[in-house]
Scaffold this motif. Structure first.
Motif, PDB file in Angstrom:
ATOM      1  N   ILE A 106      -0.773 -47.766  25.511  1.00  0.00           N
ATOM      2  CA  ILE A 106      -2.170 -47.447  25.797  1.00  0.00           C
ATOM      3  C   ILE A 106      -3.052 -48.378  24.977  1.00  0.00           C
ATOM      4  CG2 ILE A 106      -3.960 -45.731  25.311  1.00  0.00           C
ATOM      5  CD1 ILE A 106      -1.961 -43.557  25.921  1.00  0.00           C
ATOM      6  N   LYS A 107      -4.086 -48.903  25.585  1.00  0.00           N
ATOM      7  CA  LYS A 107      -5.068 -49.672  24.829  1.00  0.00           C
ATOM      8  C   LYS A 107      -6.351 -48.862  24.728  1.00  0.00           C
ATOM      9  CE  LYS A 107      -4.978 -54.121  24.728  1.00  0.00           C
ATOM     10  NZ  LYS A 107      -5.084 -55.570  25.003  1.00  0.00           N
ATOM     11  N   ILE A 108      -6.692 -48.440  23.508  1.00  0.00           N
ATOM     12  CA  ILE A 108      -7.911 -47.655  23.308  1.00  0.00           C
ATOM     13  C   ILE A 108      -9.107 -48.578  23.440  1.00  0.00           C
ATOM     14  CG2 ILE A 108      -9.221 -46.195  21.737  1.00  0.00           C
ATOM     15  CD1 ILE A 108      -6.705 -45.378  20.374  1.00  0.00           C
ATOM     16  N   ASP A 109     -10.021 -48.209  24.302  1.00  0.00           N
ATOM     17  CA  ASP A 109     -11.157 -49.070  24.585  1.00  0.00           C
ATOM     18  C   ASP A 109     -12.070 -49.242  23.371  1.00  0.00           C
ATOM     19  OD1 ASP A 109     -12.456 -50.512  26.893  1.00  0.00           O
ATOM     20  OD2 ASP A 109     -14.151 -49.373  26.080  1.00  0.00           O
ATOM     21  N   ARG A 110     -12.668 -50.411  23.329  1.00  0.00           N
ATOM     22  CA  ARG A 110     -13.623 -50.765  22.275  1.00  0.00           C
ATOM     23  C   ARG A 110     -14.761 -49.757  22.159  1.00  0.00           C
ATOM     24  NH1 ARG A 110     -14.838 -55.741  24.179  1.00  0.00           N
ATOM     25  NH2 ARG A 110     -16.910 -55.350  24.966  1.00  0.00           N
ATOM     26  N   ALA A 111     -15.112 -49.134  23.278  1.00  0.00           N
ATOM     27  CA  ALA A 111     -16.209 -48.168  23.268  1.00  0.00           C
ATOM     28  C   ALA A 111     -15.971 -47.047  22.255  1.00  0.00           C
ATOM     29  CB  ALA A 111     -16.391 -47.579  24.669  1.00  0.00           C
ATOM     30  N   PHE A 112     -14.709 -46.662  22.025  1.00  0.00           N
ATOM     31  CA  PHE A 112     -14.396 -45.607  21.051  1.00  0.00           C
ATOM     32  C   PHE A 112     -14.280 -46.168  19.640  1.00  0.00           C
ATOM     33  CE2 PHE A 112     -12.521 -44.127  25.083  1.00  0.00           C
ATOM     34  CZ  PHE A 112     -13.334 -43.021  25.274  1.00  0.00           C
ATOM     35  N   VAL A 113     -13.682 -47.370  19.560  1.00  0.00           N
ATOM     36  CA  VAL A 113     -13.400 -47.959  18.244  1.00  0.00           C
ATOM     37  C   VAL A 113     -14.702 -48.346  17.525  1.00  0.00           C
ATOM     38  CG1 VAL A 113     -12.303 -49.916  17.073  1.00  0.00           C
ATOM     39  CG2 VAL A 113     -11.141 -48.780  18.999  1.00  0.00           C
ATOM     40  N   LYS A 114     -15.661 -48.828  18.325  1.00  0.00           N
ATOM     41  CA  LYS A 114     -16.917 -49.362  17.790  1.00  0.00           C
ATOM     42  C   LYS A 114     -17.554 -48.446  16.735  1.00  0.00           C
ATOM     43  CE  LYS A 114     -20.033 -49.732  21.035  1.00  0.00           C
ATOM     44  NZ  LYS A 114     -21.304 -49.066  20.719  1.00  0.00           N
ATOM     45  N   LEU A 159       4.437 -43.398  23.251  1.00  0.00           N
ATOM     46  CA  LEU A 159       3.783 -44.608  23.744  1.00  0.00           C
ATOM     47  C   LEU A 159       3.220 -45.395  22.563  1.00  0.00           C
ATOM     48  CD1 LEU A 159       1.703 -43.096  26.690  1.00  0.00           C
ATOM     49  CD2 LEU A 159       3.830 -44.426  26.864  1.00  0.00           C
ATOM     50  N   GLU A 160       3.287 -46.710  22.665  1.00  0.00           N
ATOM     51  CA  GLU A 160       2.629 -47.559  21.675  1.00  0.00           C
ATOM     52  C   GLU A 160       1.126 -47.537  21.941  1.00  0.00           C
ATOM     53  OE1 GLU A 160       4.780 -51.339  19.917  1.00  0.00           O
ATOM     54  OE2 GLU A 160       4.630 -51.436  22.101  1.00  0.00           O
ATOM     55  N   VAL A 161       0.354 -47.791  20.885  1.00  0.00           N
ATOM     56  CA  VAL A 161      -1.100 -47.839  21.054  1.00  0.00           C
ATOM     57  C   VAL A 161      -1.657 -49.115  20.425  1.00  0.00           C
ATOM     58  CG1 VAL A 161      -3.292 -46.667  20.649  1.00  0.00           C
ATOM     59  CG2 VAL A 161      -1.211 -45.320  20.927  1.00  0.00           C
ATOM     60  N   VAL A 162      -2.542 -49.760  21.153  1.00  0.00           N
ATOM     61  CA  VAL A 162      -3.333 -50.868  20.614  1.00  0.00           C
ATOM     62  C   VAL A 162      -4.777 -50.412  20.587  1.00  0.00           C
ATOM     63  CG1 VAL A 162      -3.975 -53.297  20.838  1.00  0.00           C
ATOM     64  CG2 VAL A 162      -1.903 -52.470  21.936  1.00  0.00           C
ATOM     65  N   ALA A 163      -5.464 -50.650  19.477  1.00  0.00           N
ATOM     66  CA  ALA A 163      -6.904 -50.412  19.444  1.00  0.00           C
ATOM     67  C   ALA A 163      -7.601 -51.740  19.676  1.00  0.00           C
ATOM     68  CB  ALA A 163      -7.319 -49.820  18.112  1.00  0.00           C
ATOM     69  N   GLU A 164      -8.537 -51.750  20.621  1.00  0.00           N
ATOM     70  CA  GLU A 164      -9.277 -52.965  20.945  1.00  0.00           C
ATOM     71  C   GLU A 164     -10.605 -52.992  20.196  1.00  0.00           C
ATOM     72  OE1 GLU A 164      -8.704 -54.318  25.293  1.00  0.00           O
ATOM     73  OE2 GLU A 164      -9.567 -52.323  25.416  1.00  0.00           O
ATOM     74  N   GLY A 165     -11.159 -54.170  20.030  1.00  0.00           N
ATOM     75  CA  GLY A 165     -12.491 -54.294  19.443  1.00  0.00           C
ATOM     76  C   GLY A 165     -12.542 -53.936  17.973  1.00  0.00           C
ATOM     77  N   VAL A 166     -11.448 -54.215  17.251  1.00  0.00           N
ATOM     78  CA  VAL A 166     -11.423 -53.973  15.804  1.00  0.00           C
ATOM     79  C   VAL A 166     -12.202 -55.104  15.136  1.00  0.00           C
ATOM     80  CG1 VAL A 166      -9.954 -53.724  13.774  1.00  0.00           C
ATOM     81  CG2 VAL A 166      -9.184 -52.842  15.999  1.00  0.00           C
ATOM     82  N   GLU A 167     -13.374 -54.756  14.598  1.00  0.00           N
ATOM     83  CA  GLU A 167     -14.254 -55.805  14.078  1.00  0.00           C
ATOM     84  C   GLU A 167     -14.408 -55.760  12.573  1.00  0.00           C
ATOM     85  OE1 GLU A 167     -17.977 -55.777  16.199  1.00  0.00           O
ATOM     86  OE2 GLU A 167     -17.051 -56.535  18.045  1.00  0.00           O
ATOM     87  N   THR A 168     -14.095 -54.614  11.951  1.00  0.00           N
ATOM     88  CA  THR A 168     -14.319 -54.492  10.505  1.00  0.00           C
ATOM     89  C   THR A 168     -13.072 -53.959   9.796  1.00  0.00           C
ATOM     90  OG1 THR A 168     -15.080 -52.192  10.619  1.00  0.00           O
ATOM     91  CG2 THR A 168     -16.751 -53.912  10.931  1.00  0.00           C
TER      92      THR A 168
END
Ligand code: C2E
Ligand code: CA
Ligand code: CA
Ligand code: CA
Length: 279
Positions: free
Chosen positions: A199-207, A231-240
């Motif tokens: 699963i790729k967690i969308d940037r909208a949540f990570v932000k 399931l493996e998970v990738v978090a997208e939009g990791v900026e900090t």
């Protein structure tokens, strides 16, 4: 627009025409781009949160337009889906990503895996499974080295066929990741039927995961559910660093975002891997 009088209508109609001619032009340009090699894949590293090691990358298409300069995918992927050009474009992306992966594996990055975005339009093609297996065979890439990123709406139409195709690819060893997870209208019911591995967690949540308690709770919920489903998970939009720390603490194995690197051309990515000593 008609009720608002003749002038408004005319304005509206001509505006539509401008848009239509613009689309025709872009469509012709895209055909030329495919023929003349104006497309390029950029790569963005996907990093293991615990060790900082690079586990793979996502391939992201770029278009070097002769007059418009560098064109972002959002400006031509939807059009290519409308015109059907996404089929040819998608074939090119898949082949190029597999070829580049072979080159990187040859340089000694033995853990390397490439993630390729696949349009719902491609998945609705009868021959999609053959396309993937032929490309793997022609390039010599092992199926385990390839992951397909698909969006939830992929199974909106022709559900049974698409689920069957994805299942066959997964059985071959190809990874199947749900992209932008959580942004669709019924993520959980899709998850029930889709044969996914990640699963790729969308940037909208990570932000806003640090400042917004709801986003934090949703992200933790997705992570916990994913663990129970193995399931493996990738978090997208990791900026900090704060994003990364939160995600690491909540057992998100993989991270992707500007904190580590922006998408970059193949050569720069190969150098990035070399300096990070990831072999
Ligand atoms: P996506 O699959 O969700 O890709 C992630 C997008 O987020 C990429 O935009 C990436 O550059 C951007 N991104 C990565 N890290 C960060 C970050 O930390 N912060 C922010 N603000 N953004 C970040 P990009 O490259 O413009 O691609 C946009 C979309 O275009 C992709 O979204 C994908 O849906 C589509 N796309 C790109 N390449 C392909 C392709 O080869 N085939 C298809 N079908 N679609 C593609
Ligand atoms: Ca993606
Ligand atoms: Ca995404
Ligand atoms: Ca997206």
């Amino acid at each position: 627009a008609k009720q608002h009088g003749r002038n408004t209508y005319q304005w509206f109609a001509s505006d539509l025409n401008v848009e239509a001619s613009e689309r025709v032009e872009l469509r012709n340009d895209l055909q030329r781009a495919l023929e003349q090699g104006q497309l390029e894949l950029f790569y963005q590293p996907i990093v293991e949160s615990r060790t900082g090691k690079i586990r793979g990358s996502e391939a992201l298409i770029r278009w070097h337009h002769p007059r418009r300069g560098l064109v972002a995918p959002i400006q031509f992927i939807p059009l290519a889906e409308d015109t059907g050009q996404i089929i040819e474009l998608g074939q090119w992306v898949l082949q190029q990503a597999c070829r580049d992966a072979i080159r990187l594996l040859g340089m000694g990055y033995r853990d390397y895996r490439v993630s390729v975005n696949v349009s719902p339009v491609q998945l609705r093609q009868e021959g999609f499974v053959d396309l993937v297996t032929d490309t793997l065979r022609q390039t010599g890439l092992a199926p385990e080295r390839l992951e397909l990123e698909i969006v939830e709406s992929s199974v909106l139409y022709d559900t049974d066929q698409v689920v069957d195709r994805l299942g066959r690819l997964r059985d071959l060893g190809v990874g199947i990741a749900i992209d932008d997870f959580g942004t669709g209208f019924s993520s959980l019911s899709y998850l029930k039927i889709m044969p996914v591995t990640k699963i790729k967690i969308d940037r909208a949540f990570v932000k806003d995961v640090i400042s917004n308690r709801r986003d934090a709770a949703i992200t933790q919920g997705i992570l916990s559910m994913a663990h129970h489903l193995s399931l493996e998970v990738v978090a997208e939009g990791v900026e900090t660093q704060a994003h990364a720390a939160f995600l690491r603490k909540n057992n998100c194995q993989l991270l992707q975002g500007y904190l580590f690197a922006r998408p970059m051309p193949f050569k720069a990515f190969a150098e990035f891997l070399a300096t990070r000593g990831n072999a």
